[in-house]
Design a protein around this motif. Structure first.
Motif, PDB file in Angstrom:
ATOM      1  N   GLN A   1     -20.592   6.677 -44.981  1.00 48.87           N
ATOM      2  CA  GLN A   1     -19.550   6.679 -43.961  1.00 48.87           C
ATOM      3  C   GLN A   1     -18.246   7.267 -44.488  1.00 48.87           C
ATOM      4  OE1 GLN A   1     -19.827   2.388 -44.216  1.00 48.87           O
ATOM      5  NE2 GLN A   1     -17.595   2.242 -44.229  1.00 48.87           N
ATOM      6  N   ASN A   2     -17.496   7.861 -43.597  1.00 50.12           N
ATOM      7  CA  ASN A   2     -16.163   8.383 -43.873  1.00 50.12           C
ATOM      8  C   ASN A   2     -16.131   9.536 -44.868  1.00 50.12           C
ATOM      9  OD1 ASN A   2     -14.127   6.837 -42.290  1.00 50.12           O
ATOM     10  ND2 ASN A   2     -15.119   5.097 -43.281  1.00 50.12           N
ATOM     11  N   HIS A   3     -17.275  10.155 -45.156  1.00 45.96           N
ATOM     12  CA  HIS A   3     -17.247  11.357 -45.996  1.00 45.96           C
ATOM     13  C   HIS A   3     -16.797  12.572 -45.196  1.00 45.96           C
ATOM     14  CE1 HIS A   3     -19.982  10.091 -49.592  1.00 45.96           C
ATOM     15  NE2 HIS A   3     -19.192   9.127 -49.207  1.00 45.96           N
ATOM     16  N   VAL A   4     -16.964  12.550 -43.881  1.00 49.33           N
ATOM     17  CA  VAL A   4     -16.586  13.653 -43.004  1.00 49.33           C
ATOM     18  C   VAL A   4     -15.644  13.100 -41.943  1.00 49.33           C
ATOM     19  CG1 VAL A   4     -17.419  15.472 -41.464  1.00 49.33           C
ATOM     20  CG2 VAL A   4     -18.841  14.729 -43.382  1.00 49.33           C
ATOM     21  N   GLY A   5     -14.531  13.781 -41.729  1.00 50.76           N
ATOM     22  CA  GLY A   5     -13.528  13.265 -40.797  1.00 50.76           C
ATOM     23  C   GLY A   5     -13.684  13.767 -39.374  1.00 50.76           C
ATOM     24  N   PHE A   6     -14.803  14.422 -39.073  1.00 47.84           N
ATOM     25  CA  PHE A   6     -15.004  14.937 -37.718  1.00 47.84           C
ATOM     26  C   PHE A   6     -16.482  14.855 -37.374  1.00 47.84           C
ATOM     27  CE2 PHE A   6     -15.033  18.387 -40.766  1.00 47.84           C
ATOM     28  CZ  PHE A   6     -16.155  19.122 -40.459  1.00 47.84           C
ATOM     29  N   ILE A   7     -16.802  15.084 -36.109  1.00 49.83           N
ATOM     30  CA  ILE A   7     -18.167  14.929 -35.618  1.00 49.83           C
ATOM     31  C   ILE A   7     -18.935  16.238 -35.823  1.00 49.83           C
ATOM     32  CG2 ILE A   7     -19.541  14.553 -33.518  1.00 49.83           C
ATOM     33  CD1 ILE A   7     -17.195  12.748 -32.576  1.00 49.83           C
ATOM     34  N   THR A   8     -20.172  16.126 -36.307  1.00 42.42           N
ATOM     35  CA  THR A   8     -20.999  17.314 -36.528  1.00 42.42           C
ATOM     36  C   THR A   8     -22.237  17.363 -35.634  1.00 42.42           C
ATOM     37  OG1 THR A   8     -21.968  16.131 -38.429  1.00 42.42           O
ATOM     38  CG2 THR A   8     -20.256  17.756 -38.898  1.00 42.42           C
ATOM     39  N   SER A   9     -22.611  16.239 -35.008  1.00 38.75           N
ATOM     40  CA  SER A   9     -23.755  16.233 -34.085  1.00 38.75           C
ATOM     41  C   SER A   9     -23.437  15.400 -32.852  1.00 38.75           C
ATOM     42  CB  SER A   9     -25.018  15.663 -34.751  1.00 38.75           C
ATOM     43  OG  SER A   9     -25.507  16.521 -35.748  1.00 38.75           O
ATOM     44  N   GLU A  10     -24.018  15.785 -31.737  1.00 42.40           N
ATOM     45  CA  GLU A  10     -23.832  15.058 -30.485  1.00 42.40           C
ATOM     46  C   GLU A  10     -25.032  15.321 -29.589  1.00 42.40           C
ATOM     47  OE1 GLU A  10     -20.285  16.532 -28.640  1.00 42.40           O
ATOM     48  OE2 GLU A  10     -21.022  18.568 -28.488  1.00 42.40           O
TER      49      GLU A  10
END
Length: 513
Positions: free
Chosen positions: A294-303
């Motif tokens: 968790q929290n390694h990426v500050g934005f969404i990459t999949s939806e």
């Protein structure tokens, strides 16, 4: 060309210090961008409290200094009013905006992949490759596949590689409220380009009112603005464009009332300030018995947009045909599902806020970090005349003007759609084996801070504020480039559509000039 900006300029070199301030518990997001105080006062009314200042920025670059950076196109059905049958159609369709969407993606710098089976038609690839799915996305993917739910990448206005003299994303992870590297697009980049081309930008110059003149008072003669010492100045022009967002634009028009316009400027229809719309957050999360990073990426990459045009479809488990979520009854708003990369507590924020030290602190961090996972999503509001921006004459800003008052309520369709989104989210989390610990549902959620609808677009001047070219019906020389012109909200983040409409408006003005 002259641009009047209500807020200050921010020095790009200050961003590392702003980032540090944003993660320390003694500060909040508002202080990072100098929001708050009498200048930014507001009031709320109606069924729901609206926290206006939570995610807006007054300054050169505006709220793109703070935004998440997700840039989706609206679907064709959004323009056609084809979701629930009580939503109006837009006076333009997707094909009218399609070339401007492409131009906006180039201008902002969008990283994306053409892997979304539910997206509207594209005319070519994104400017940059999309970001790879995060580790937690890879955990969600097989669970979604077993449920027959398609996942796909997210177009982001952040650089996956160097673009437009800006660096690629370097993974600070503090995308909201601050991107220190400049990899995430912010509008101050285009402000600098405009100034290089000869534009004049006056900062700390909030417009107090618009003054009309001529025989029929159907033209704006000047924008009256104030400087920090309180002195008022008049900026005259042939043409005016309002681009201050879905709250401050109707406020300015209402503040500009005169004998010729007693109900406020551009308000012969009575629609100025009405039909305020938002996107509501729906989400759920918990913990797994394994690492989620968790929290390694500050934005969404999949939806997943699978439930956007068909929000009421059933969810069935592959293989045995078991119905996990039955088909819905009654009209629903579109649902945009997101797989969150910033679930659970941040170890940095935990450490900074801790009262323990050494091995004890390390043990606390390890106990609380590393196993959290969550889903989110957006649900759009239908337009309702009672949701509106008015003036609160009992409270004034630092120049003595009435502050905006936000009248906000949701309605049954929104509540029902949030519940539906939660059902789908819980189905995915259960399939993944998550111990669900929280749900952001109809009684425990809030806005996405997307202000739409308060100067709506239409062909009938008695029911709308601007025409399909974004020119104000009541005025010969003023246009509005903002999400305030949206007739409906959809459930997609609105920034790319704002940019596309602004480019279309610019073409209209260029033809006149």
């Amino acid at each position: 060309m002259v641009v009047l900006e209500a807020g200050p300029r921010f020095d790009f070199d200050d961003r590392p210090e702003q980032m540090e301030r944003s993660i320390r518990p003694a500060h909040d997001d508002l202080s990072v961008w100098e929001m708050g105080g009498q200048r930014d006062d507001y009031s709320t009314a109606g069924e729901q409290f609206y926290p206006l200042n939570r995610s807006r920025v007054k300054g050169v670059g505006g709220s793109t200094l703070h935004w998440q950076g997700m840039v989706m196109r609206l679907h064709e059905a959004d323009f056609a009013g084809a979701h629930p049958n009580d939503d109006p159609a837009w006076p333009i369709d997707y094909t009218d905006l399609q070339p401007y969407y492409a131009e906006a993606e180039q201008a902002l710098g969008v990283s994306g992949a053409a892997d979304n089976p539910f997206a509207p038609p594209r005319e070519g690839p994104f400017p940059m490759p999309g970001f790879e799915p995060s580790y937690s996305d890879s955990l969600f993917a097989p669970a979604c596949e077993r449920l027959g739910i398609a996942t796909h990448s997210v177009p982001n206005a952040r650089n996956s590689e160097g673009y437009d003299d800006r660096s690629p994303c370097v993974g600070y992870g503090t995308c909201q409220p601050i991107c220190p590297s400049g990899a995430k697009y912010s509008a101050d980049h285009h402000v600098a380009k405009a100034e290089d081309a000869g534009a004049r930008v006056i900062d700390r110059a909030p417009v107090q009112r618009l003054e009309t003149g001529g025989e029929s008072d159907e033209q704006i003669e000047a924008a009256v603005y104030a400087t920090p010492d309180g002195t008022e100045h008049r900026q005259e022009a042939r043409y005016f464009v309002l681009a201050a967002g879905g709250v401050e634009i109707p406020r300015l028009l209402l503040l500009s009332r005169s004998p010729a316009h007693p109900d406020g400027l551009a308000n012969s229809s009575g629609a100025v300030g009405r039909y305020f719309m938002e996107h509501l957050f729906a989400g759920a999360g918990g913990t797994l018995d394994r690492q989620t990073r968790q929290n390694h990426v500050g934005f969404i990459t999949s939806e997943s947009h699978q439930f956007y045009d068909e929000p009421g479809q059933a969810v069935e488990a592959d293989g045995d045909g078991e119905t996990v979520v039955p088909a819905a009854d009654g009209p629903l708003s579109p649902i945009k599902l997101e797989f969150l990369n910033y679930a659970g507590p941040s170890p940095v924020e935990q450490a900074l806020d801790a009262e323990t030290w050494g091995d004890e602190l390390l043990g606390d961090l390890r106990a609380a970090y590393g196993t959290h996972i969550a889903m989110g999503g957006l649900v759009g509001q239908p337009p309702r005349a009672e949701n509106r921006i008015t003036l609160d004459t009992s409270t004034t800003d630092d120049h003595g003007n009435p502050v905006p008052e936000i009248h906000w309520s949701w309605g049954e369709r929104v509540r029902r759609t949030i519940e539906r989104a939660n059902e789908v989210q819980h189905a995915v989390l259960d399939e993944l084996g998550v111990d669900v610990g929280w749900t952001a549902g109809p009684d425990s959620t809030g806005p996405a801070y997307h202000h739409m609808g308060t100067t709506r677009m239409g062909t009938d001047p008695s029911e709308s504020v601007v025409d399909p070219t974004l020119r104000i019906h009541d005025l010969d020389n003023c246009w509005i480039a903002s999400s305030s012109v949206f007739p409906t909200a959809g459930s997609m983040n609105p920034t790319l559509t704002i940019a596309a409409l602004a480019l279309r408006c610019a073409d209209e003005l260029d033809g006149r000039l």
